[in-house]
Scaffold this motif. Structure first.
Motif, short mmCIF file in Angstrom:
data_model
loop_
_atom_site.label_atom_id
_atom_site.label_comp_id
_atom_site.label_asym_id
_atom_site.label_seq_id
_atom_site.Cartn_x
_atom_site.Cartn_y
_atom_site.Cartn_z
N LEU A 171 7.80 -0.45 8.31
CA LEU A 171 8.09 -0.57 9.75
C LEU A 171 6.86 -1.00 10.52
O LEU A 171 5.81 -0.36 10.45
N PRO B 224 -9.17 13.50 17.73
CA PRO B 224 -10.39 13.27 16.96
C PRO B 224 -11.45 12.56 17.79
O PRO B 224 -11.13 11.83 18.74
N GLU C 34 -4.00 1.79 17.44
CA GLU C 34 -4.77 0.54 17.30
C GLU C 34 -5.74 0.44 18.46
O GLU C 34 -5.34 0.51 19.62
N VAL D 159 -1.49 12.15 16.28
CA VAL D 159 -2.93 11.90 16.44
C VAL D 159 -3.15 11.00 17.64
O VAL D 159 -2.72 9.84 17.66
N SER D 160 -3.79 11.58 18.66
CA SER D 160 -4.20 10.79 19.82
C SER D 160 -5.69 10.53 19.66
O SER D 160 -6.14 10.21 18.56
N LYS E 181 0.83 -1.21 0.00
CA LYS E 181 0.00 0.00 0.00
C LYS E 181 0.87 1.26 0.00
O LYS E 181 0.54 2.26 -0.63
N TYR F 136 -6.81 0.99 25.20
CA TYR F 136 -6.47 1.97 24.15
C TYR F 136 -6.51 3.38 24.74
O TYR F 136 -5.60 4.18 24.53
#
Ligand SMILES: NC(=O)c1ccc[n+]([C@@H]2O[C@H](COP(=O)([O-])OP(=O)(O)OC[C@H]3O[C@@H](n4cnc5c(N)ncnc54)[C@H](OP(=O)(O)O)[C@@H]3O)[C@@H](O)[C@H]2O)c1
Length: 244
Positions: free
Chosen positions: A61, A179, A89, A134-135, A39, A149
């Motif tokens: 990675l 977000p 994740e 991005v948290s 990708k 998470y």
């Protein structure tokens, strides 16, 4: 024109793809890092077809592999002036078992900040650079559905806050993106879901604009900012019941 090079970490998620196109359009050279090399190569090809005047490099990675983190970092010859991390994740709390629990924490926090630290050290030496990470609003108060998470994202928010304070009065800029829900599938959603979700393309534009304006904390919408303000001040007795 003096082109600057940035790393996009987790480049192949929808938000990463959108950000890659925006930064390419704005004349940044890109280093795309992703665990999915096919990708990543496809993304590189479509960027290079559209933007002939920038360079695009790709690296594979898996952030869980600490040895490869070191190899990838050492292979990057032109050190970037900025890094944007999309890595994350999530999980369903019922399906979590020991190994998965540790890997969720490592992907979202421990191993991620290990890799980011390589670049932060370079920024410190040069007194120049930026980190956009991005948290999630999930890191602002633990929810029953995904609190492993959430805890890791919370640690990430604290790490970024500490970096911001540590690099105060330098030319190093740190942005935390929080977000709410990101719309990653075209599935039909109900009206409430529609209101709460943001398209990756819209969020990417918001992030780029906030970067230009040097905003340190970015929510995906005012609505989410308000929701989280309320969620954070709700007394435990009520919060525990609502299963938000
Ligand atoms: N979706 C939401 O509603 C939501 C809400 C709040 C915050 N966020 C955050 O927004 C960011 C983007 O997430 P998303 O949900 O839009 O898309 P996603 O596809 O879940 O994006 C996650 C990114 O992290 C990468 N990643 C996961 N584990 C990795 C590992 N071990 N090594 C290397 N890369 C790894 C994924 O790579 P692959 O492409 O190879 O899978 C992907 O690029 C994440 O940080 C997420 O936590 C998402």
């Amino acid at each position: 024109m003096n082109k600057k090079t940035i790393v996009i970490l987790g480049a192949t998620c929808n938000l990463g793809v959108e950000l890659s196109f925006i930064y390419a359009k704005n004349n940044f050279n890109l280093i795309l890092i992703s665990r999915n090399s096919i990708k990543n190569q496809e993304l590189k090809n479509s960027l290079q077809q559209k933007f002939k005047n920038i360079s695009v490099l790709t690296y594979e990675l898996d952030i869980l592999n600490l040895d490869n983190q070191n190899i990838v970092y050492n292979n990057i010859k032109e050190k970037p002036i900025g890094i944007i991390s999309l890595i994350g994740e999530t999980h369903n709390v019922e399906k979590i078992y020991d190994k998965k629990l540790i890997s969720i924490i490592n992907v979202n926090f421990t191993n991620l900040i290990n890799f980011l630290s390589y670049f932060l050290k370079d920024f410190e030496k040069r007194n120049e650079g930026f980190l956009i990470c991005v948290s999630s609003v999930a890191g602002l108060r633990g929810r029953s559905k995904n609190f492993i998470y959430g805890s890791a994202k919370s640690a990430l928010i604290t790490f970024l806050s500490g970096c911001r304070s540590y690099f105060n009065n330098t030319n190093i800029f740190i942005m935390t993106v929080l977000p709410g829900f990101i719309r990653n599938s075209k599935d039909n959603t109900n009206r409430i879901q529609n209101i709460l979700q943001i398209e990756p393309s819209v969020l990417a534009k918001k992030i780029f604009l906030a970067h230009k304006k040097k905003k340190e904390i970015v929510y995906s919408s005012y609505l989410w900012r308000l929701i989280m303000l309320i969620i954070q001040i709700l007394p435990n007795k009520i919060f525990n019941k609502i299963k938000f």
